[in-house]
Design a protein around this motif. Structure first.
Motif, short mmCIF file in Angstrom:
data_model
loop_
_atom_site.label_atom_id
_atom_site.label_comp_id
_atom_site.label_asym_id
_atom_site.label_seq_id
_atom_site.Cartn_x
_atom_site.Cartn_y
_atom_site.Cartn_z
N ASN A 14 7.84 60.93 37.40
CA ASN A 14 7.46 59.54 37.16
C ASN A 14 8.30 58.96 36.03
N GLY A 15 8.84 57.78 36.27
CA GLY A 15 9.63 57.13 35.23
C GLY A 15 11.11 57.42 35.29
N PHE A 16 11.55 58.26 36.24
CA PHE A 16 12.97 58.57 36.38
C PHE A 16 13.46 58.15 37.76
N ARG A 17 14.60 57.49 37.79
CA ARG A 17 15.14 56.99 39.05
C ARG A 17 16.19 57.89 39.66
N THR A 18 16.72 58.85 38.87
CA THR A 18 17.90 59.60 39.31
C THR A 18 17.77 61.08 38.96
N GLY A 19 18.18 61.93 39.89
CA GLY A 19 18.32 63.36 39.63
C GLY A 19 19.80 63.72 39.61
N VAL A 20 20.19 64.58 38.68
CA VAL A 20 21.60 64.96 38.51
C VAL A 20 21.75 66.45 38.73
N ASP B 4 12.34 62.21 45.25
CA ASP B 4 12.33 60.83 45.73
C ASP B 4 13.15 59.95 44.78
N ALA B 5 14.36 60.43 44.49
CA ALA B 5 15.21 59.76 43.49
C ALA B 5 16.64 59.68 44.00
N ARG B 6 17.42 58.83 43.34
CA ARG B 6 18.85 58.74 43.59
C ARG B 6 19.52 60.04 43.15
N ALA B 7 20.58 60.45 43.84
CA ALA B 7 21.25 61.72 43.52
C ALA B 7 22.64 61.49 42.96
N THR C 86 17.14 61.32 34.83
CA THR C 86 17.69 60.20 34.06
C THR C 86 17.35 58.89 34.76
N ASN C 87 17.56 57.80 34.05
CA ASN C 87 17.47 56.48 34.66
C ASN C 87 18.85 55.88 34.86
N ALA C 88 19.89 56.67 34.62
CA ALA C 88 21.26 56.18 34.82
C ALA C 88 21.49 55.85 36.29
N LEU C 89 22.23 54.78 36.53
CA LEU C 89 22.52 54.36 37.89
C LEU C 89 23.80 54.99 38.43
N ASN C 90 24.65 55.50 37.54
CA ASN C 90 25.90 56.13 37.96
C ASN C 90 26.27 57.21 36.94
N PHE C 91 27.33 57.95 37.23
CA PHE C 91 27.68 59.09 36.37
C PHE C 91 28.18 58.64 35.01
N GLU D 37 16.96 65.33 29.77
CA GLU D 37 15.71 65.73 30.42
C GLU D 37 16.05 66.73 31.53
N ILE D 38 15.67 67.99 31.35
CA ILE D 38 15.99 69.05 32.31
C ILE D 38 14.76 69.38 33.14
#
Length: 376
Positions: A16-22, A96-99, A263-268, A282-283
């Motif tokens: 919750n609160g994170f839009r992206t997984g890296v 359920d996040a951006r990759a 992360t909430n970053a939209l790109n690298f 955040e790991i």
């Protein structure tokens, strides 16, 4: 003041609160994995050692010189596109996040270069795991997100240092990489005595590297395939030296990475800025990461020696994915072993295939204790 890095285990609602997984630190069929560790382990394994010594003696008799495993390497079984899609699928399905995925083959950017030829992969970072000779040790640096227009030129300079390590040149290269604002420099598995020089000596050289070049490093890695003791030592080292810790799955087989960043970053580029400027990470540890690390290693090794009927380069048998360097070029083991595998190889491979098989996996999970779980 920067927030400390946080490590959490995957559970319901955890993202919750994170839009992206890296997903960081992935290896593909373009990665050349050295085999110079074989003598160290083969001499120490009962039943294998005697067969190994006979094979070495026979080789010396026939060739007038000892086997040089430093001139041999193996390649992981999966293509870059397959690795990317598996990592993307895990992040999208689990979180359920951006990759965002960074492929880091050893000392090559071929995966990203090839993928960039396809429109749908144009934005993936150009990255590598750089082998840095430092005294008797080898430092492995995750060099993520090179500028595509300069990537080949930079890669050539890094490869030249690996082949011809001049101490004064290392500082120049690290400073150059640090001056590129979108590049992320990660010290991968810092406590792994990968060169087998002894843990105490390795630790001395690792810390000497940080004293001399640590200002050019942006984070230390929590590695998905190293024991919990090593990862705990890395966390302590990071706290002492003021680094954030960052995930690194280090996958070589068919299973997706077991450590990710949130992360909430939209790109690298934004993700790199978050680590470099804010020093916050955040790991996330997946459920698979909570299984015994040695069982997961065994499963990955079983993937490596499996038969792949549809291998993209036609390397179906594992002996077609292990290469020997020579004056006439790199040749697969299948070129030399026309009558099949020697006895000292057959036994450990048979054991590995049986113990690492998917059929035996539930039983192995029960047999192997969970002492190597990562309990952060």
């Amino acid at each position: 003041m920067s927030k400390p890095s946080r490590i959490r285990v995957l559970e319901k609602g955890v993202v919750n609160g994170f839009r992206t997984g890296v997903s960081l630190h992935c290896h593909t069929q373009h990665s050349k994995e050295v085999l110079d560790f074989i003598p160290y382990y083969a001499e120490r394994i009962p039943l294998i050692a005697s067969h190994y010594r006979v094979a070495c003696a026979r080789y010396r008799q026939l060739n007038g010189k000892a086997m040089n495993f430093a001139d041999a390497y193996w390649t992981p079984p999966l293509a870059a596109r397959k690795v990317y899609e598996l990592e993307k699928e895990q992040i999208e399905n689990l979180l359920d996040a951006r990759a965002l995925i960074s492929i880091t083959d050893h000392d090559t950017i071929e995966s990203a270069t090839r993928l960039h030829a396809l429109e749908e992969y144009k934005t993936i970072p150009v990255s590598l795991e750089w082998t840095v000779p430092f005294g008797e040790a080898y430092v492995h640096l995750g060099v993520h997100n090179l500028p595509p227009e300069f990537a080949t030129q930079i890669m050539n300079a890094l490869a030249d240092y690996t082949a011809n390590p001049l101490a004064e040149r290392l500082g120049e290269l690290l400073a150059m990489l640090n001056d590129l604002p979108t590049v992320l420099m990660v010290f991968n598995h810092p406590f792994w005595d990968i060169e087998c020089i002894g843990q105490e000596r390795h630790n001395i050289l690792m810390k000497a590297f940080l004293i001399e070049h640590g200002r050019q490093i942006h984070a230390l890695e929590i590695n998905g395939f190293r024991p919990s003791l090593e990862n705990s030592q890395t966390i302590k080292l990071a706290e002492q030296w003021g680094y954030p810790v960052i995930s690194g799955g280090d996958r070589h087989g068919c299973a997706a990475n077991t450590t990710l960043n949130l992360t909430n970053a939209l790109n690298f580029d934004e993700f790199v800025d978050e680590i470099r400027r804010d020093k916050h990470s955040e790991i996330l540890l997946t459920a698979h990461h909570q299984e015994n690390v040695y069982l997961r290693m065994l499963e990955a090794a079983s993937d490596v020696v499996r038969y792949y009927a549809d291998h993209p380069l036609g390397r179906r048998h594992w002996t077609e994915r292990v290469f020997i360097k020579g004056d006439s070029g790199d040749r697969p083991l299948s070129y030399y072993w026309k009558d099949g595998e020697p006895a000292w190889v057959k036994l450990p491979l048979w054991m590995m295939r049986i113990l690492g098989s998917r059929r035996l996996r539930p039983a192995m999970r029960l047999v192997m204790n969970r002492s190597e779980e990562v309990a952060f």
